[in-house]
Write an enzyme that holds these catalytic residues in place. Structure first.
Site, PDB file in Angstrom:
ATOM      1  N   ALA A  66       0.856  -1.185   0.000  1.00 43.89           N
ATOM      2  CA  ALA A  66       0.000   0.000   0.000  1.00 43.89           C
ATOM      3  C   ALA A  66       0.891   1.234   0.000  1.00 43.89           C
ATOM      4  O   ALA A  66       2.026   1.199   0.484  1.00 43.89           O
ATOM      5  CB  ALA A  66      -0.896  -0.005   1.231  1.00 43.89           C
ATOM      6  N   GLY A 109       0.520  -5.199   0.496  1.00 40.41           N
ATOM      7  CA  GLY A 109      -0.612  -5.287  -0.434  1.00 40.41           C
ATOM      8  C   GLY A 109      -0.243  -5.931  -1.761  1.00 40.41           C
ATOM      9  O   GLY A 109      -1.101  -6.504  -2.433  1.00 40.41           O
ATOM     10  N   GLU A 112      -0.466  -9.506  -1.095  1.00 43.54           N
ATOM     11  CA  GLU A 112      -1.893  -9.807  -0.902  1.00 43.54           C
ATOM     12  C   GLU A 112      -2.648  -9.784  -2.225  1.00 43.54           C
ATOM     13  O   GLU A 112      -3.546 -10.601  -2.450  1.00 43.54           O
ATOM     14  CB  GLU A 112      -2.488  -8.817   0.106  1.00 43.54           C
ATOM     15  CG  GLU A 112      -1.933  -9.032   1.508  1.00 43.54           C
ATOM     16  CD  GLU A 112      -2.231  -7.884   2.450  1.00 43.54           C
ATOM     17  OE1 GLU A 112      -1.840  -6.733   2.154  1.00 43.54           O
ATOM     18  OE2 GLU A 112      -2.873  -8.114   3.495  1.00 43.54           O
ATOM     19  N   GLU A 132       4.226  -5.288   7.197  1.00 47.08           N
ATOM     20  CA  GLU A 132       3.443  -4.266   7.918  1.00 47.08           C
ATOM     21  C   GLU A 132       3.848  -4.125   9.376  1.00 47.08           C
ATOM     22  O   GLU A 132       3.772  -3.046   9.956  1.00 47.08           O
ATOM     23  CB  GLU A 132       1.942  -4.592   7.829  1.00 47.08           C
ATOM     24  CG  GLU A 132       1.338  -4.436   6.439  1.00 47.08           C
ATOM     25  CD  GLU A 132       1.462  -5.677   5.568  1.00 47.08           C
ATOM     26  OE1 GLU A 132       2.213  -6.618   5.937  1.00 47.08           O
ATOM     27  OE2 GLU A 132       0.798  -5.721   4.517  1.00 47.08           O
TER      28      GLU A 132
HETATM   29  N1  COA Z   1       4.587   3.218  -0.579  1.00 47.02           N
HETATM   30  C1  COA Z   1       5.067   4.379  -1.076  1.00 47.02           C
HETATM   31  N2  COA Z   1       6.269   4.511  -1.638  1.00 47.02           N
HETATM   32  C2  COA Z   1       7.050   3.418  -1.712  1.00 47.02           C
HETATM   33  C3  COA Z   1       6.625   2.167  -1.214  1.00 47.02           C
HETATM   34  C4  COA Z   1       5.343   2.097  -0.621  1.00 47.02           C
HETATM   35  N3  COA Z   1       4.833   0.940  -0.141  1.00 47.02           N
HETATM   36  N4  COA Z   1       7.611   1.264  -1.431  1.00 47.02           N
HETATM   37  C5  COA Z   1       8.611   1.926  -2.027  1.00 47.02           C
HETATM   38  N5  COA Z   1       8.276   3.228  -2.208  1.00 47.02           N
HETATM   39  C6  COA Z   1       9.080   4.274  -2.827  1.00 47.02           C
HETATM   40  C7  COA Z   1      10.238   4.696  -1.941  1.00 47.02           C
HETATM   41  O1  COA Z   1       9.803   5.647  -0.976  1.00 47.02           O
HETATM   42  C8  COA Z   1      11.193   5.273  -2.951  1.00 47.02           C
HETATM   43  O2  COA Z   1      10.785   6.585  -3.283  1.00 47.02           O
HETATM   44  P1  COA Z   1      11.883   7.774  -3.410  1.00 47.02           P
HETATM   45  O3  COA Z   1      12.718   7.359  -4.577  1.00 47.02           O
HETATM   46  O4  COA Z   1      11.064   9.002  -3.667  1.00 47.02           O
HETATM   47  O5  COA Z   1      12.655   7.793  -2.139  1.00 47.02           O
HETATM   48  C9  COA Z   1      10.970   4.398  -4.179  1.00 47.02           C
HETATM   49  O6  COA Z   1       9.707   3.768  -3.997  1.00 47.02           O
HETATM   50  C10 COA Z   1      12.018   3.309  -4.312  1.00 47.02           C
HETATM   51  O7  COA Z   1      12.079   2.609  -3.068  1.00 47.02           O
HETATM   52  P2  COA Z   1      13.458   2.420  -2.250  1.00 47.02           P
HETATM   53  O8  COA Z   1      13.087   2.171  -0.832  1.00 47.02           O
HETATM   54  O9  COA Z   1      14.399   3.541  -2.519  1.00 47.02           O
HETATM   55  O10 COA Z   1      14.019   1.122  -2.966  1.00 47.02           O
HETATM   56  P3  COA Z   1      14.909  -0.014  -2.305  1.00 47.02           P
HETATM   57  O11 COA Z   1      15.309  -0.914  -3.447  1.00 47.02           O
HETATM   58  O12 COA Z   1      15.982   0.562  -1.455  1.00 47.02           O
HETATM   59  O13 COA Z   1      13.917  -0.829  -1.315  1.00 47.02           O
HETATM   60  C11 COA Z   1      11.845  -1.903  -0.709  1.00 47.02           C
HETATM   61  C12 COA Z   1      12.800  -1.498  -1.859  1.00 47.02           C
HETATM   62  C13 COA Z   1      10.624  -2.509  -1.372  1.00 47.02           C
HETATM   63  C14 COA Z   1      12.538  -2.940   0.181  1.00 47.02           C
HETATM   64  C15 COA Z   1      11.479  -0.664   0.127  1.00 47.02           C
HETATM   65  O14 COA Z   1      11.059   0.360  -0.766  1.00 47.02           O
HETATM   66  C16 COA Z   1      10.373  -0.905   1.107  1.00 47.02           C
HETATM   67  O15 COA Z   1      10.614  -1.476   2.170  1.00 47.02           O
HETATM   68  N6  COA Z   1       9.128  -0.458   0.790  1.00 47.02           N
HETATM   69  C17 COA Z   1       8.015  -0.520   1.697  1.00 47.02           C
HETATM   70  C18 COA Z   1       7.443  -1.923   1.757  1.00 47.02           C
HETATM   71  C19 COA Z   1       6.303  -1.977   2.774  1.00 47.02           C
HETATM   72  O16 COA Z   1       6.495  -1.782   3.946  1.00 47.02           O
HETATM   73  N7  COA Z   1       5.093  -2.272   2.270  1.00 47.02           N
HETATM   74  C20 COA Z   1       3.918  -2.386   3.095  1.00 47.02           C
HETATM   75  C21 COA Z   1       3.215  -1.081   3.156  1.00 47.02           C
HETATM   76  S1  COA Z   1       1.775  -1.141   4.216  1.00 47.02           S
END
Ligand code: COA
Length: 258
Positions: A66, A109, A112, A132
């Protein structure tokens, strides 16, 4: 229909494709994504020219969950009143088979959404998880329920309570994914699976999906009764007669989806 902005929706033969397309946020899911995915999916589900649906993302991410930016300041009351993720259940309730083609991150999500599909084809780059808990939340789009059914109570607890990711090989061992393929072959394999399903007789495909879903939702005896009735009903289709005639005549069947 509004112009899709967060997805691309493309019909290829008898298959409806939904391609998540928010590269800046790794295909994070927000209200616009939900509306556009549901609109395209409902259109495909109602179209007699479509026999299967594929959902995919990019090489880097199926969907990273999400949209955290949208959810950060939401109150509990707003979440209840808006029904937060309620609308996604319409996706899980589609009648036609849905194949998730997953490369890269399928988190929160995203995982999911994949689990709402019928078949999950994973690239060897795929990573699944429910992170989460690291945000002081729990899964809200079915993660605790569908993951436990897919991989068993103990691995589901390991994933949901620690927030760790599992790679494609572990996901396949755990029973979460149907097949793992080299990343370069993901879309071709998903396409071949979808084309193959879409070439079958639609009444039998719909009955098969419905019966498989009942298996997840009811005790065995009720499921067996459902299956037996669905099986019997298919003998009234022209395609069943054609399928068996073609087998006996050693030729390919020609189905008319009736
Ligand atoms: N919602 C909003 N933005 C997100 C996102 C999410 N769930 N997941 C990634 N992004 C964004 C990051 O903020 C980043 O934006 P920026 O370039 O403006 O900083 C961009 O996508 C790239 O992500 P980044 O974290 O830089 O890539 P990474 O390769 O270092 O890490 C993940 C990838 C997927 C491990 C990491 O982005 C992450 O942990 N995301 C959240 C996952 C999560 O908790 N999902 C459940 C949400 S309820």
């Amino acid at each position: 229909m509004t112009d899709p902005r967060t997805i691309r929706a493309e019909v290829r033969g008898r298959v409806g494709w939904i391609i998540l397309d928010r590269p800046d946020v790794l295909n994070a899911l927000n209200d616009a994504v939900r509306a556009e995915v549901l609109e395209a999916a409902a259109r495909y589900d109602a179209d007699p020219g479509i026999g299967a649906i594929v959902v995919t993302g990019s090489d880097r991410a199926f969907a990273a969950g999400a949209d955290i930016g949208d959810l950060a300041d939401v109150s509990g009351a707003e979440a209840i009143v808006s029904g937060v993720f309620d609308g996604w259940e319409a996706f899980a309730a589609l009648r036609k088979p849905v194949i998730a083609a997953v490369a890269g991150y399928a988190l929160g999500g995203g995982c999911e959404l994949a689990m709402m599909c019928d078949i999950i084809v994973a690239a060897d780059t795929a990573r699944f998880g429910q992170p989460e808990i690291t945000l002081a939340l729990i899964p809200g789009m079915g993660g605790t329920q569908r993951l436990a059914r897919a991989v068993g109570a103990y691995r589901a607890a390991d994933l949901v309570l620690t927030g760790r990711m599992m790679d494609a090989a572990e996901a396949e061992r755990a029973g979460l994914v149907s097949r793992v393929v080299p990343a370069a072959e993901l879309l071709d394999v998903a396409s071949a699976i979808a084309d193959g399903i879409a070439a079958r007789s639609l009444p039998s495909v719909l009955a098969a999906k419905a019966a498989l879903r009942v298996a997840l939702e009811t005790p065995l005896a009720a499921g067996l009764r459902f299956e037996r009735h669905a099986f019997a009903a298919l003998f009234d289709t022209m395609d069943q007669k054609e399928g068996m005639a073609a087998f006996r005549e050693k030729r390919a069947p020609s189905f008319e989806n009736r």
